[in-house]
Design an enzyme around this catalytic site. Structure first.
Site, PDB file in Angstrom:
ATOM      1  N   CYS A 134     -28.022  52.514 -33.503  1.00 26.76           N
ATOM      2  CA  CYS A 134     -26.915  51.641 -34.153  1.00 26.76           C
ATOM      3  C   CYS A 134     -27.891  50.062 -33.551  1.00 26.76           C
ATOM      4  O   CYS A 134     -27.146  49.661 -32.789  1.00 26.76           O
ATOM      5  CB  CYS A 134     -25.846  51.783 -34.277  1.00 26.76           C
ATOM      6  SG  CYS A 134     -24.349  50.354 -35.371  1.00 26.76           S
ATOM      7  N   CYS A 137     -24.944  47.007 -33.519  1.00 26.66           N
ATOM      8  CA  CYS A 137     -23.801  47.795 -32.521  1.00 26.66           C
ATOM      9  C   CYS A 137     -24.470  46.853 -31.612  1.00 26.66           C
ATOM     10  O   CYS A 137     -23.796  46.408 -30.062  1.00 26.66           O
ATOM     11  CB  CYS A 137     -23.297  49.164 -32.385  1.00 26.66           C
ATOM     12  SG  CYS A 137     -22.739  50.385 -33.895  1.00 26.66           S
ATOM     13  N   ASP A 138     -25.693  47.547 -31.493  1.00 22.38           N
ATOM     14  CA  ASP A 138     -26.500  47.213 -29.876  1.00 22.38           C
ATOM     15  C   ASP A 138     -27.568  46.293 -29.179  1.00 22.38           C
ATOM     16  O   ASP A 138     -27.380  46.150 -28.506  1.00 22.38           O
ATOM     17  CB  ASP A 138     -26.412  49.159 -29.503  1.00 22.38           C
ATOM     18  CG  ASP A 138     -25.519  49.792 -29.570  1.00 22.38           C
ATOM     19  OD1 ASP A 138     -24.121  49.392 -28.930  1.00 22.38           O
ATOM     20  OD2 ASP A 138     -25.451  50.983 -29.002  1.00 22.38           O
TER      21      ASP A 138
HETATM   22  P1  FAD Z   1     -17.140  59.609 -38.878  1.00 21.98           P
HETATM   23  O1  FAD Z   1     -16.941  58.463 -38.080  1.00 21.98           O
HETATM   24  O2  FAD Z   1     -19.069  59.909 -38.957  1.00 21.98           O
HETATM   25  O3  FAD Z   1     -16.279  60.186 -39.241  1.00 21.98           O
HETATM   26  C1  FAD Z   1     -16.325  61.257 -40.254  1.00 21.98           C
HETATM   27  C2  FAD Z   1     -15.322  62.287 -39.254  1.00 21.98           C
HETATM   28  O4  FAD Z   1     -15.978  63.767 -40.876  1.00 21.98           O
HETATM   29  C3  FAD Z   1     -16.273  63.444 -38.624  1.00 21.98           C
HETATM   30  O5  FAD Z   1     -14.860  63.254 -37.232  1.00 21.98           O
HETATM   31  C4  FAD Z   1     -16.272  64.681 -38.554  1.00 21.98           C
HETATM   32  O6  FAD Z   1     -15.874  65.436 -37.483  1.00 21.98           O
HETATM   33  C5  FAD Z   1     -15.286  65.039 -39.781  1.00 21.98           C
HETATM   34  N1  FAD Z   1     -15.819  65.736 -41.021  1.00 21.98           N
HETATM   35  C6  FAD Z   1     -17.635  65.562 -40.978  1.00 21.98           C
HETATM   36  N2  FAD Z   1     -17.882  66.994 -42.355  1.00 21.98           N
HETATM   37  C7  FAD Z   1     -16.204  67.190 -41.948  1.00 21.98           C
HETATM   38  C8  FAD Z   1     -16.109  69.020 -42.846  1.00 21.98           C
HETATM   39  N3  FAD Z   1     -17.062  69.336 -43.081  1.00 21.98           N
HETATM   40  N4  FAD Z   1     -14.051  69.153 -43.021  1.00 21.98           N
HETATM   41  C9  FAD Z   1     -13.594  68.750 -42.024  1.00 21.98           C
HETATM   42  N5  FAD Z   1     -14.386  67.588 -41.145  1.00 21.98           N
HETATM   43  C10 FAD Z   1     -15.554  67.178 -41.069  1.00 21.98           C
HETATM   44  N6  FAD Z   1     -19.757  51.120 -35.678  1.00 21.98           N
HETATM   45  C11 FAD Z   1     -19.596  49.850 -35.044  1.00 21.98           C
HETATM   46  O7  FAD Z   1     -19.196  49.003 -36.205  1.00 21.98           O
HETATM   47  N7  FAD Z   1     -20.017  48.786 -33.789  1.00 21.98           N
HETATM   48  C12 FAD Z   1     -19.857  49.711 -32.664  1.00 21.98           C
HETATM   49  O8  FAD Z   1     -20.366  49.572 -31.320  1.00 21.98           O
HETATM   50  C13 FAD Z   1     -20.748  51.355 -33.550  1.00 21.98           C
HETATM   51  N8  FAD Z   1     -21.281  52.043 -31.895  1.00 21.98           N
HETATM   52  C14 FAD Z   1     -21.695  53.631 -32.869  1.00 21.98           C
HETATM   53  C15 FAD Z   1     -21.869  53.895 -31.442  1.00 21.98           C
HETATM   54  C16 FAD Z   1     -22.462  54.964 -31.686  1.00 21.98           C
HETATM   55  C17 FAD Z   1     -23.098  56.166 -30.084  1.00 21.98           C
HETATM   56  C18 FAD Z   1     -22.640  55.571 -32.960  1.00 21.98           C
HETATM   57  C19 FAD Z   1     -22.695  57.035 -33.234  1.00 21.98           C
HETATM   58  C20 FAD Z   1     -22.023  55.329 -33.584  1.00 21.98           C
HETATM   59  C21 FAD Z   1     -21.586  53.348 -33.828  1.00 21.98           C
HETATM   60  N9  FAD Z   1     -21.384  53.281 -35.054  1.00 21.98           N
HETATM   61  C22 FAD Z   1     -20.690  51.663 -34.319  1.00 21.98           C
HETATM   62  C23 FAD Z   1     -21.408  52.913 -36.614  1.00 21.98           C
HETATM   63  C24 FAD Z   1     -19.661  53.548 -36.552  1.00 21.98           C
HETATM   64  O9  FAD Z   1     -19.415  54.868 -35.640  1.00 21.98           O
HETATM   65  C25 FAD Z   1     -19.158  54.553 -37.826  1.00 21.98           C
HETATM   66  O10 FAD Z   1     -19.975  53.488 -38.867  1.00 21.98           O
HETATM   67  C26 FAD Z   1     -18.284  54.888 -38.254  1.00 21.98           C
HETATM   68  O11 FAD Z   1     -17.657  55.530 -36.973  1.00 21.98           O
HETATM   69  C27 FAD Z   1     -18.313  55.943 -39.601  1.00 21.98           C
HETATM   70  O12 FAD Z   1     -16.931  55.792 -39.878  1.00 21.98           O
HETATM   71  P2  FAD Z   1     -17.125  57.276 -41.021  1.00 21.98           P
HETATM   72  O13 FAD Z   1     -15.435  57.563 -40.925  1.00 21.98           O
HETATM   73  O14 FAD Z   1     -17.350  57.037 -42.124  1.00 21.98           O
HETATM   74  O15 FAD Z   1     -17.656  58.294 -40.708  1.00 21.98           O
END
Ligand code: FAD
Ligand code: NAP
Length: 313
Positions: A134, A137-138
């Site tokens: 990302c 992010c970084d």
């Molecule tokens: P996710 O966070 O991916 O959440 C989806 C959830 O759905 C997960 O917990 C998963 O377990 C669950 N899930 C999936 N399939 C199923 C299923 N079939 N049944 C039940 N549950 C399920 N963003 C920033 O803004 N700033 C940062 O500094 C930053 N740093 C990051 C660092 C890292 C290492 C990573 C990997 C990402 C980073 N991001 C950052 C990006 C940010 O984490 C994502 O954009 C954000 O988490 C997306 O949110 P979401 O809820 O859409 O999905």
């Protein structure tokens, strides 16, 4: 029958849960296959979420209070993996792993997406300690320093361009001499003096120590020549897997409209083309893949659900 089933407990799903329960829905359950928090719990720090500026807090610390807040307003959490969502008459059936079925009037899908790994030596060891997926992010951690980018698609070149405005030099390593990225994007990158394209090359190894990444060894696959690139930031952009499996029916067909990359097509209310079905966060079209935007999406989806239920009544 649930008023709303939320699938996924990352920033999008949790915020949807907060807005849905606080907005008056009585019967809202969030299905999350693990502990709530989502991808950001893998991060050692977050410094671009407005209002949160604590350098000693990890992504896990950051997300802990989110669930407490949601549960305080009545969101229920079931640690279960959802297999499938189906629309039956005017409601939805959620099929849980193991075969249990739950009925819901509306569904918000927020299962996120997962950046692919390239599978070179040291990738897992230094992930989050110099290796990132990302740039938004970084990238700032490498202000005025050189970084390496791996990949030759649109994401790699767009992110390389973004990084070139922050970092001193950006070395893009791509395994072929032709780029998958759109020609105008490639041209824009080529015009940038501090972006250097290293083609026909792969990352052989990422190395470092206790303090994190020190550099990468780049191998030219035509000559076998190895170049030691000493810099402490490596951004890997080799594609994403969108976690869209719950939106496939028994025959493997999507139940709602998707784009060619498997992202859910939604409108500005996070509504899909199926009444009562919403999708938000990293899995939707044009997602900026940030916590702040995923949370915003979750709020918008929950408000859409509340309006939809009011109209039904
Ligand atoms: P996710 O966070 O991916 O959440 C989806 C959830 O759905 C997960 O917990 C998963 O377990 C669950 N899930 C999936 N399939 C199923 C299923 N079939 N049944 C039940 N549950 C399920 N963003 C920033 O803004 N700033 C940062 O500094 C930053 N740093 C990051 C660092 C890292 C290492 C990573 C990997 C990402 C980073 N991001 C950052 C990006 C940010 O984490 C994502 O954009 C954000 O988490 C997306 O949110 P979401 O809820 O859409 O999905
Ligand atoms: P992508 O198009 O699949 O590109 C992935 C890149 O990583 C390719 O160059 C691929 O090399 C390389 N790669 C894959 N596995 C690798 C490995 N193990 N080691 C080294 N390199 C590896 O992914 P993306 O760039 O994330 O884009 C995904 C989709 O979103 C694409 O369809 C893209 O067009 C779209 N997108 C569009 C925009 C836009 O329109 N503005 C922006 C971003 C993304 P090869 O080329 O050799 O296969």
């Amino acid at each position: 029958m649930l008023d709303c089933a939320i699938i996924g407990g990352g920033p999008a799903g949790l915020t949807a849960g907060l807005y849905a329960t606080r907005g008056g829905l009585k019967n809202v359950t969030m299905f999350e296959l693990g502990m709530p928090g989502g991808q950001i719990t893998q991060s050692s720090e977050i410094e671009n979420y407005p209002g949160f500026f604590e350098h000693d807090k990890t992504g896990m610390d950051f997300m802990n209070t989110w669930q407490e807040q949601c549960f305080a307003f009545g969101l229920k959490h079931e640690m279960k993996k959802v297999e499938r969502v189906s629309k039956v008459d005017n409601h939805f059936v959620i099929t849980i792993e193991g075969g249990e079925e739950v009925e819901a009037l509306t569904v918000i899908v927020a299962t996120g997406s997962t950046p692919k790994r390239a599978n070179f030596n040291g990738e897992d060891e230094f992930f989050g300690k110099g290796i990132s997926t990302c740039a938004t992010c970084d990238g700032f951690f490498y202000k005025n320093k050189p970084v390496t980018v791996l990949g030759g698609g649109d994401t790699a070149l767009e992110e390389a361009y973004y990084l070139s405005n922050i970092c001193s030099d950006v070395f893009v390593v791509h395994r072929r001499d032709e780029f998958r990225a759109a020609p105008p994007t490639l041209e824009r990158v080529k015009r940038k003096d501090n972006i250097h394209l290293i083609t026909d090359s792969v990352i052989e190894e990422a190395y470092g120590g206790m303090m994190g990444l020190d550099g990468v060894k780049i191998k030219n696959i035509k000559t076998d020549e190895i170049t030691d690139m000493k810099n402490s930031g490596l951004f890997v952009f080799v594609g994403h897997n969108v976690n869209n499996g719950v939106l496939k029916d028994e025959n493997g067909n999507f139940i709602c409209a998707m784009n060619d990359w498997g992202q859910v097509i939604v409108d500005l209310n996070m509504k899909t083309d199926i009444d009562g079905l919403f999708a938000c966060g990293d899995m939707r079209i044009q997602a900026p893949k940030q916590v702040v935007s995923a949370a915003g999406d979750g709020a918008v989806a929950a408000l859409g659900v509340i309006s939809y239920i009011q109209e039904l009544n």
